[in-house]
Design a protein around this motif. Structure first.
Motif, PDB file in Angstrom:
ATOM      1  N   HIS A  60       0.032   0.785  -6.228  1.00 49.19           N
ATOM      2  CA  HIS A  60      -0.349   0.802  -4.815  1.00 49.19           C
ATOM      3  C   HIS A  60      -1.425  -0.240  -4.544  1.00 49.19           C
ATOM      4  CE1 HIS A  60       1.597   4.783  -5.005  1.00 49.19           C
ATOM      5  NE2 HIS A  60       1.817   4.609  -3.719  1.00 49.19           N
ATOM      6  N   ALA A  81       2.695  -0.021  11.050  1.00 46.97           N
ATOM      7  CA  ALA A  81       3.327   1.221  10.595  1.00 46.97           C
ATOM      8  C   ALA A  81       4.635   1.496  11.319  1.00 46.97           C
ATOM      9  CB  ALA A  81       2.368   2.391  10.795  1.00 46.97           C
ATOM     10  N   CYS A 101      -1.906   5.396   6.144  1.00 42.99           N
ATOM     11  CA  CYS A 101      -0.453   5.428   6.166  1.00 42.99           C
ATOM     12  C   CYS A 101       0.017   4.868   4.830  1.00 42.99           C
ATOM     13  CB  CYS A 101       0.094   4.587   7.315  1.00 42.99           C
ATOM     14  SG  CYS A 101       1.897   4.664   7.480  1.00 42.99           S
ATOM     15  N   TRP A 103       3.114   3.916   2.111  1.00 44.11           N
ATOM     16  CA  TRP A 103       4.507   3.613   1.819  1.00 44.11           C
ATOM     17  C   TRP A 103       4.739   3.903   0.337  1.00 44.11           C
ATOM     18  CZ3 TRP A 103       1.823   1.359   5.603  1.00 44.11           C
ATOM     19  CH2 TRP A 103       2.467   0.994   6.785  1.00 44.11           C
ATOM     20  N   ARG A 125       4.742   7.468   4.802  1.00 44.99           N
ATOM     21  CA  ARG A 125       5.703   6.738   5.639  1.00 44.99           C
ATOM     22  C   ARG A 125       7.106   7.299   5.521  1.00 44.99           C
ATOM     23  NH1 ARG A 125       8.302   4.533   8.919  1.00 44.99           N
ATOM     24  NH2 ARG A 125       8.077   2.449   9.780  1.00 44.99           N
ATOM     25  N   SER A 126       7.533   7.669   4.309  1.00 41.14           N
ATOM     26  CA  SER A 126       8.900   8.168   4.142  1.00 41.14           C
ATOM     27  C   SER A 126       9.076   9.554   4.761  1.00 41.14           C
ATOM     28  CB  SER A 126       9.257   8.215   2.659  1.00 41.14           C
ATOM     29  OG  SER A 126       8.350   9.048   1.956  1.00 41.14           O
ATOM     30  N   SER A 135      11.131   0.190   1.707  1.00 37.75           N
ATOM     31  CA  SER A 135      10.563  -0.817   2.582  1.00 37.75           C
ATOM     32  C   SER A 135      10.019  -1.981   1.780  1.00 37.75           C
ATOM     33  CB  SER A 135       9.446  -0.199   3.433  1.00 37.75           C
ATOM     34  OG  SER A 135       8.690  -1.198   4.073  1.00 37.75           O
ATOM     35  N   GLN A 138       6.706  -1.087   0.320  1.00 39.75           N
ATOM     36  CA  GLN A 138       6.612   0.011  -0.631  1.00 39.75           C
ATOM     37  C   GLN A 138       5.438  -0.203  -1.580  1.00 39.75           C
ATOM     38  OE1 GLN A 138       8.541   2.576  -0.387  1.00 39.75           O
ATOM     39  NE2 GLN A 138       8.326   3.724  -2.292  1.00 39.75           N
ATOM     40  N   ARG A 249       2.924  -9.009   8.213  1.00 39.64           N
ATOM     41  CA  ARG A 249       3.691  -8.114   7.344  1.00 39.64           C
ATOM     42  C   ARG A 249       4.142  -8.854   6.078  1.00 39.64           C
ATOM     43  NH1 ARG A 249       5.865  -3.224   9.330  1.00 39.64           N
ATOM     44  NH2 ARG A 249       7.524  -3.428   7.775  1.00 39.64           N
TER      45      ARG A 249
END
Length: 329
Positions: A60, A81, A101, A103, A125-126, A135, A138, A249
């Motif tokens: 992460h 998000a 948030c 992912w 998120r999921s 995503s 992720q 992004r």
């Protein structure tokens, strides 16, 4: 080939981080009580945070959106998000505590606990999507921080605390406050050594004409260069129109994919702590003292030990014993 070499270089950096943390810890044991307490304690904090981060999920990347009141930080958070999660405000601070948030929830629980993010402020998120499609983001843990210029001191302290922990800080600025001296002096300039883990977003570009956007972007770039943040990228966005969101992004996706931000953050923290210790301990080889210095040192040590007095007492004792044995004089 270049990409492969860069990946191998990052892998070597990551592999050496535990060794560097351990080495800094040993150095702190040696200088404890010899250097200023505040320097030692600050470095101990770095060792503790670095050790914790290396033990937690490397899959992460923690990214914090930081900014002033009215910068559009929460709007940008919602736009990334793809959900209306954060309350949006213009004049008064509406973000009183950090919102996360995530992912990809696997392994994120301990990380969020370490960050001090309450469960009611966590969104997986999921869990809010009907499809579980993987995503491009992720592995991202995205935080919406309180406003750093909030009138509530607790909000400012929370920003300072989390900025020390996250892997990457995205500073969300608006055309009115991007040159704010308090932000540059209190937050940005002291973090010049962390330029590699900071990104700057000039938001609300839809409020300006194209020439004004270009002028503001150039001015912001010049200010950041003056702060020592020349390596930090600058993006132009509008959360309302979607301008620049694709680039932002993509940048976040690249940081998540390569997992380089957490290693770069830990590495920068360790370097700053090591430099602070070196500044107080000195560096380089110690020159050999000359003969006069050695003689003066010996004399000083002899005086400190009372060697002259001991020698005089020994002479008197020897003379007394000699007279008693020979009867002379």
């Amino acid at each position: 080939m270049t990409e492969i070499l860069e990946r191998r270089r990052r892998e070597k950096v990551v592999a050496r981080l535990p060794e560097r943390v351990e080495a800094l810890g040993r150095a702190l044991e040696l200088v404890d009580g010899r250097l200023p307490a505040e320097v030692v304690e600050a470095s101990r904090g770095v060792v503790s945070r670095a050790g914790d981060r290396l033990r937690l999920s490397p899959d992460h990347t923690i990214v914090a959106l930081a900014g002033a009141t009215g910068s559009g930080k929460s709007s940008l958070f919602n736009a990334i998000a793809g959900l209306d999660l954060a309350t949006v405000g213009v004049r008064r601070p509406t973000t009183s505590t950090a919102l996360a948030c995530v992912w990809g929830s696997a392994g994120a629980g301990a990380l969020l606990e370490w960050l001090g993010i309450a469960r009611r402020h966590q969104v997986m998120r999921s869990s809010v999507l009907e499809d579980a499609e993987v995503s491009e983001l992720q592995g991202l843990v995205l935080l919406d921080l309180p406003d750093h210029d909030s009138t509530a001191s607790s909000h400012r302290l929370e920003v300072q605390r989390l900025v020390e922990l996250v892997d990457l800080v995205v500073w969300v600025l608006d055309p009115q406050k991007y040159a704010d001296s308090a932000m540059h002096d209190d937050f940005l300039r002291p973090l010049a050594s962390h330029a590699g883990v900071m990104v700057f977003v000039l938001n609300q570009a839809d409020q300006l004409s194209r020439p004004d956007v270009a002028a503001c972007e150039a001015d912001l770039r010049a200010l950041l260069d003056g702060d020592g943040l020349g390596r930090s990228p600058v993006l132009v966005t509008s959360a309302r129109t979607g301008l620049g969101l694709g680039r932002l992004r993509a940048l976040l996706a690249e940081r998540v994919l390569t997992r380089r931000s957490y290693a770069a953050r830990v590495s920068a923290d360790l370097a700053v702590a090591a430099d602070a210790l070196a500044e107080h301990t000195g560096a380089g080889e110690v020159a050999d003292p000359d003969g006069k210095d050695v003689a003066a040192l010996r004399e000083g040590l002899a005086q400190a030990a009372g060697a002259d007095g001991i020698a005089a007492a020994a002479r008197r004792s020897y003379a007394g014993r000699s007279a008693a044995s020979t009867g002379w004089p």
